[in-house]
Enzyme design. Structure first.
Site, PDB file in Angstrom:
ATOM      1  N   GLU A  50      45.451  40.474  32.718  1.00 32.83           N
ATOM      2  CA  GLU A  50      44.817  40.737  31.425  1.00 32.83           C
ATOM      3  C   GLU A  50      45.721  41.632  30.578  1.00 32.83           C
ATOM      4  O   GLU A  50      46.500  42.434  31.114  1.00 32.83           O
ATOM      5  CB  GLU A  50      43.463  41.437  31.667  1.00 32.83           C
ATOM      6  CG  GLU A  50      42.699  41.769  30.384  1.00 32.83           C
ATOM      7  CD  GLU A  50      41.250  42.178  30.630  1.00 32.83           C
ATOM      8  OE1 GLU A  50      40.869  42.403  31.795  1.00 32.83           O
ATOM      9  OE2 GLU A  50      40.492  42.254  29.643  1.00 32.83           O
ATOM     10  N   GLU A 198      32.165  37.259  30.529  1.00 30.88           N
ATOM     11  CA  GLU A 198      31.090  38.260  30.599  1.00 30.88           C
ATOM     12  C   GLU A 198      30.273  38.263  29.300  1.00 30.88           C
ATOM     13  O   GLU A 198      30.128  39.293  28.632  1.00 30.88           O
ATOM     14  CB  GLU A 198      31.641  39.656  30.927  1.00 30.88           C
ATOM     15  CG  GLU A 198      32.226  39.717  32.322  1.00 30.88           C
ATOM     16  CD  GLU A 198      32.501  41.126  32.867  1.00 30.88           C
ATOM     17  OE1 GLU A 198      32.391  42.101  32.108  1.00 30.88           O
ATOM     18  OE2 GLU A 198      32.816  41.234  34.061  1.00 30.88           O
ATOM     19  N   GLU A 321      36.597  37.307  38.939  1.00 24.96           N
ATOM     20  CA  GLU A 321      36.952  38.740  38.955  1.00 24.96           C
ATOM     21  C   GLU A 321      36.316  39.376  40.178  1.00 24.96           C
ATOM     22  O   GLU A 321      35.092  39.289  40.355  1.00 24.96           O
ATOM     23  CB  GLU A 321      36.466  39.466  37.698  1.00 24.96           C
ATOM     24  CG  GLU A 321      37.293  39.155  36.475  1.00 24.96           C
ATOM     25  CD  GLU A 321      36.881  39.961  35.249  1.00 24.96           C
ATOM     26  OE1 GLU A 321      36.442  41.108  35.400  1.00 24.96           O
ATOM     27  OE2 GLU A 321      37.010  39.392  34.145  1.00 24.96           O
ATOM     28  N   GLN A 370      43.465  43.238  39.477  1.00 25.92           N
ATOM     29  CA  GLN A 370      44.308  42.320  38.737  1.00 25.92           C
ATOM     30  C   GLN A 370      45.711  42.288  39.348  1.00 25.92           C
ATOM     31  O   GLN A 370      45.989  43.050  40.259  1.00 25.92           O
ATOM     32  CB  GLN A 370      44.360  42.744  37.277  1.00 25.92           C
ATOM     33  CG  GLN A 370      42.983  42.729  36.607  1.00 25.92           C
ATOM     34  CD  GLN A 370      43.036  42.855  35.082  1.00 25.92           C
ATOM     35  OE1 GLN A 370      44.098  42.874  34.487  1.00 25.92           O
ATOM     36  NE2 GLN A 370      41.865  42.964  34.462  1.00 25.92           N
TER      37      GLN A 370
END
Ligand code: AHR
Length: 518
Positions: A50, A198, A321, A370
């Site tokens: 990200e 989300e 995630e 991540q």
């Protein structure tokens, strides 16, 4: 000789303090190679990158003019390390960032791209130096597929549909020609495309029904050529809440290939004070592992809902995630989500892999959060320096499980690991027949104080030995630093059967992955 080899491993582990002097508990493990289960999709080993903190800028992208050795702006050391993991797929550009990303800001000459503010993550300037073309360069270099997450929250149907056209069209349309002008003649291959992220939170604070309406609207206008159609992902719920899975699997039938799910492991279970990444007590080792093991129940609950609404099993459940989330390291930008990564994280990763393998029928993709410098990262960088984390090594040890065929494993007599009123399984195991034809066995000893002795049976076949790697250390929070970059790394592990019986000793707090020998 066989005993000697096994003892050498044990001795060297004892030398680093991994095996205490007392006796291990005995566990019987049986792998039924005659009853193959579903294939473990390689995308279960997917990653997530990200625009957040130094996850992309600095951590991976330094730009072509940097003194740090790079190829097309991507640092060579990081690319080289990621290649070793055989990363199958990377999700980009967010996360919360995805819902404020406008793709046209990230194409054309880099010097002319607009500078924006990354309002989700630290309020820092986003130069847009990394855009579509740059990210696909990285994916090409590491040999990964790309999962693009589109902007539903602050974008428009037109913007998203034009991105899909720009990416996938082989026509002579103005957008396809713009892509050519920007250096990519052939269409990009987008493996997956998600509509929003989300949506219940940073992606727009919506209800599942409102999101479902928007998804249907957006999806109707994402028109890629038949031969280059990305698989579609609907952004789902989180934790034990199955409402999103229920609504989306009912209302998006035939319009989505998968519903995503997010679950983060927080030691205390509280967002306000999550717990430290290092220097934690054994109670937080236990709490972290107990919380991460909830992944199994979360998947089961969501699968029950999917089985009711989608008995044909056309809709996947993608955990796009997951990972540990601790308090940020002192002195770092709170919006950068930088945390140290220890043996505990390696164990967390292995426990989750073993769970994902058991859910291989629905769970065909996961993306750890991540890839670099953010949350449970594979790699940590500082300027020109780089270290590999214990989580990196778990991924490396599990590479044979990518696209392997899962095999049922039965464990009996396994003593639980108990502390302060909490109890979890002492041993976690998973087995699969890999593409090389060998049976691989992955084992985790969750107990930080005691080794475990495993008697391995391969039903219907003889096992003469096992070889692979073990990851462990003397301290629960053992980690690599720029001063001591190799403080924790895998060691070779092997054992031979004695009188037809194969016993494996798992050091306390360890991950072991071995190939069984016939
Ligand atoms: O991974 C960090 C953030 O966690 C992501 O941007 C968001 O989707 C989630 O809340």
């Amino acid at each position: 000789m066989n005993m000697i080899k096994h003892s050498i491993v044990a001795l060297s582990l004892a030398a680093i303090g991994a095996i205490p002097a007392f006796a291990a508990s005995q566990v019987n493990l049986t792998i039924d190679a005659a009853k193959p289960g579903p294939v473990i999709n390689k995308n279960v080993y997917g990653q997530f990158a990200e625009h957040l903190g130094t996850g992309i800028y600095e951590g991976m992208w330094v730009g072509p003019d940097s003194k740090i050795p790079n190829t097309k702006g991507w640092r060579n050391d990081v690319v080289g390390a990621l290649k070793q993991l055989h990363v199958p797929l990377v999700r980009w550009p967010g996360g919360c960032f995805a819902d404020e990303y406008h793709w046209k800001d990230g194409i054309g000459p880099r010097g002319k791209r607009p500078v924006k503010v990354n309002t989700n993550w630290g309020g820092v300037e986003e130069s847009n130096a990394v855009g579509t073309h740059e990210f696909f360069d990285l994916a090409d270099m590491i040999g990964a597929d790309v999962y693009v997450n589109g902007n539903l929250g602050s974008g428009s149907v037109q913007e998203m549909s034009e991105w899909v056209e720009y990416l996938t069209s082989d026509s002579k349309s103005t957008l396809a020609n713009l892509r050519r002008k920007n250096g990519h003649d052939k269409p990009f291959k987008v493996a997956y495309f998600a509509i929003g992220n989300e949506a219940w939170g940073c992606g727009g604070n919506m209800s599942p029904d409102h999101y479902a309406d928007l998804y249907r609207n957006y999806q109707s206008f994402l028109k890629a050529p038949q031969a280059n159609r990305p698989k579609m992902i609907a952004s789902g719920g989180n934790d034990f809440n199955t409402q999103w899975t229920d609504v989306l699997s009912t209302r998006l039938k035939g319009m989505t290939d998968a519903i995503s799910l997010h679950y983060y492991t927080i030691p205390t279970g509280k967002w306000a004070v999550k717990g430290a990444a290092t220097g934690f007590p054994e109670s937080e080792w236990m709490a972290t592992l107990a919380n991460t093991l909830k992944m199994d129940g979360i998947l089961k609950k969501n699968e029950e809902v999917l089985d009711k609404n989608d008995p044909e099993k056309k809709i996947g459940l993608f955990v796009d995630e997951w990972g540990t989330w601790y308090d940020v390291e002192k002195g770092t930008n709170a919006g950068f989500l930088f945390q140290q990564n220890t043996l505990r994280d390696a164990v967390v990763a292995a426990l989750n892999f073993n769970i994902f393998h058991n859910h291989a029928e629905r769970v065909k993709m996961t993306n750890i959060a991540q890839m670099v410098n953010v949350l449970q990262a594979m790699i940590v960088t500082d300027k020109d320096k780089m270290v590999l984390t214990p989580t990196y090594y778990t991924y490396q040890m599990y590479v044979p499980f990518q696209d392997a065929t899962s095999l049922p494993v039965a464990l009996s007599d396994a003593a639980p690991y108990a502390l302060g009123g909490t109890s979890i399984p002492g041993v976690s195991a998973s087995a699969a027949r890999a593409k090389d034809g060998k049976v691989y066995l992955a084992l985790v000893n969750t107990n930080p104080g005691e080794p475990a002795e495993i008697a391995v049976n391969l039903a219907g076949a003889k096992v003469s030995g096992a070889s692979g790697h073990v990851l462990t250390a003397a301290a629960m929070d053992a980690h690599n630093t720029f001063k001591a970059p190799q403080a924790i790394k895998p060691a070779p592990y092997s054992a031979k059967a004695v009188n037809g019986k194969l016993n494996l000793t798992l050091p306390a707090k360890s991950v072991v992955v071995v190939a069984l020998e016939g």
